[in-house]
Design a protein around this motif. Structure first.
Motif: not given
Length: 401
Positions: A223, A348, A122-123, A326, A119, A65, A226, A69, A352, A344, A230
């Motif tokens: 960020s 991420q 997610n993005v 988030s 990934c 990720f 997030m 990302s 991450y 995003s 996580s």
């Protein structure tokens, strides 16, 4: 009249497909990772893994990720969101298959591909939501989060049972998620076919933007917030079953603790984006989230496995709120779909990368302190940093400002 009726029906069909895309893609974004923890003992025994290798099963996807990302957000300009989602599910499906073939090489190679596939989803999914549902961002973010957490709850609670029912043990537990990936792939293909026939309805193309997201202080606040929320979540997913078995809980029961966490997140992740999107800013929610997370770490340090289901509910509420906030920030703190994808990707990637270090550090601290107290103190410190950056991210300020 007839042509208008056909166009109207086609629009309804496309709307249903768009909603199904959000549901099915999000259903693949946590369950392949969460399903590992309850059957970790079986995997460890079958493949003779040490503690470091065990922690990699959670950390490898997180590092993917972090590494990919930003690149994914750049490809969305040329390939389009829906095509990228198709590729994500193909890559995820290959990774899911490789992971269960039974060799150490395939286990980690599959984990890398799973990380890459997730990934991409997610993005670009927040951009998909902003592009296709610009007036229902809160509602669709809630549906996105609920679908993700519902399948994660099922993965947590039924992972061991699925292995027994299929007769394939841990391979059955992890391989079952190929079905969800396949369904998502088919729905996305259907959307692409409809959009090809009706190009006016296509909502997958994004405008370009020269805005440098990495120069935005607000983007950095989002960020880091997030990443820290996580980190908390993935430390729990990776190590809570091991912690509980150390304190005399049966392995199957530890999966149900994770199930309680995930199932508690479901109503929270549905309602909170809708409520939060109507608030001027979300700082009061950040205070509430961090108070709950800090309290849960202190409960683990002081009470161990006592009151575990109460603590599981606390974790579920706090993580449900923090995760949905988030995701909401990606859309609510940007002025365009392309910048929603950019934040995003950045959040991420940076987030991450932070989160990926959580499970190994948490596990290493346990090697130094068998009581696990140092591990939970580490999470407490992370929560304090999360409070600082979360309060800044929750201000009513766009990343472009």
């Amino acid at each position: 009249m007839m042509k208008n009726g056909i166009k109207k029906n086609a629009s309804y069909v496309l709307l249903v497909i768009n909603i199904l895309v959000v549901i099915l893609v999000s259903s693949n974004l946590r369950s392949p990772i969460v399903a590992v923890a309850p059957v970790l003992g079986e995997i460890r025994e079958a493949l003779k893994l040490d503690n470091f290798q065990v922690s990699l099963l959670t950390s490898i996807p997180l590092f993917m990720f972090a590494a990919c990302s930003v690149l994914v957000s750049r490809f969305s300009n040329t390939l389009g969101i829906s095509r990228l989602l198709v590729y994500s599910l193909i890559i995820l499906g290959v990774g899911l298959f490789l992971r269960i073939t039974g060799s150490l090489w395939a286990l980690f190679s599959g984990s890398i591909l799973i990380g890459l596939g997730i990934c991409i989803g997610n993005v670009v999914t927040p951009g998909y939501v902003k592009n296709n549902f610009p007036k229902q961002i809160g509602l669709m973010t809630g549906i996105f989060a609920v679908s993700m957490n519902l399948t994660a709850a099922l993965a947590s609670g039924f992972s061991v049972k699925i292995g027994e029912w299929t007769g394939f043990g841990w391979r059955g537990s992890l391989g079952i998620w190929l079905i969800i990936a396949g369904l998502g792939f088919l729905v996305l293909l259907l959307e692409l076919i409809i959009n090809k026939k009706n190009p006016v309805n296509s909502g997958t193309a994004l405008s370009t933007s020269g805005f440098n997201i990495f120069r935005s202080p607000q983007a950095w606040n989002i960020s880091i917030f997030m990443g820290l929320q996580s980190l908390f979540y993935y430390c729990m997913v990776a190590w809570l079953p091991s912690f509980l078995t150390n304190y005399n809980m049966q392995e199957e029961s530890t999966g149900w603790v994770l199930f309680v966490i995930q199932i508690t997140m479901i109503p929270v992740t549905f309602c909170s984006p809708i409520i939060a999107s109507k608030m001027k800013d979300q700082r009061i929610l950040i205070l509430f989230i961090c108070a709950l997370m800090f309290g849960s770490t202190m409960m683990f340090a002081g009470f161990k496995s006592q009151w575990i289901y109460v603590n599981a509910v606390i974790i579920g509420i706090s993580n449900g709120l923090s995760f949905s906030l988030s995701i909401l920030f990606f859309s609510a703190r940007t002025k365009s779909s392309i910048n929603a994808v950019k934040i995003s990707g950045m959040a991420q990637s940076v987030g991450y990368l932070i989160a990926a270090f959580g499970p190994p550090v948490f596990g290493k601290l346990h090697d130094w302190d068998s009581s696990w107290n140092m591990s939970f103190y580490f999470l407490s410190i992370a929560v304090l940093f999360m409070l600082y950056f979360g309060m800044k991210a929750a201000r009513n300020k766009y990343v472009e400002d």
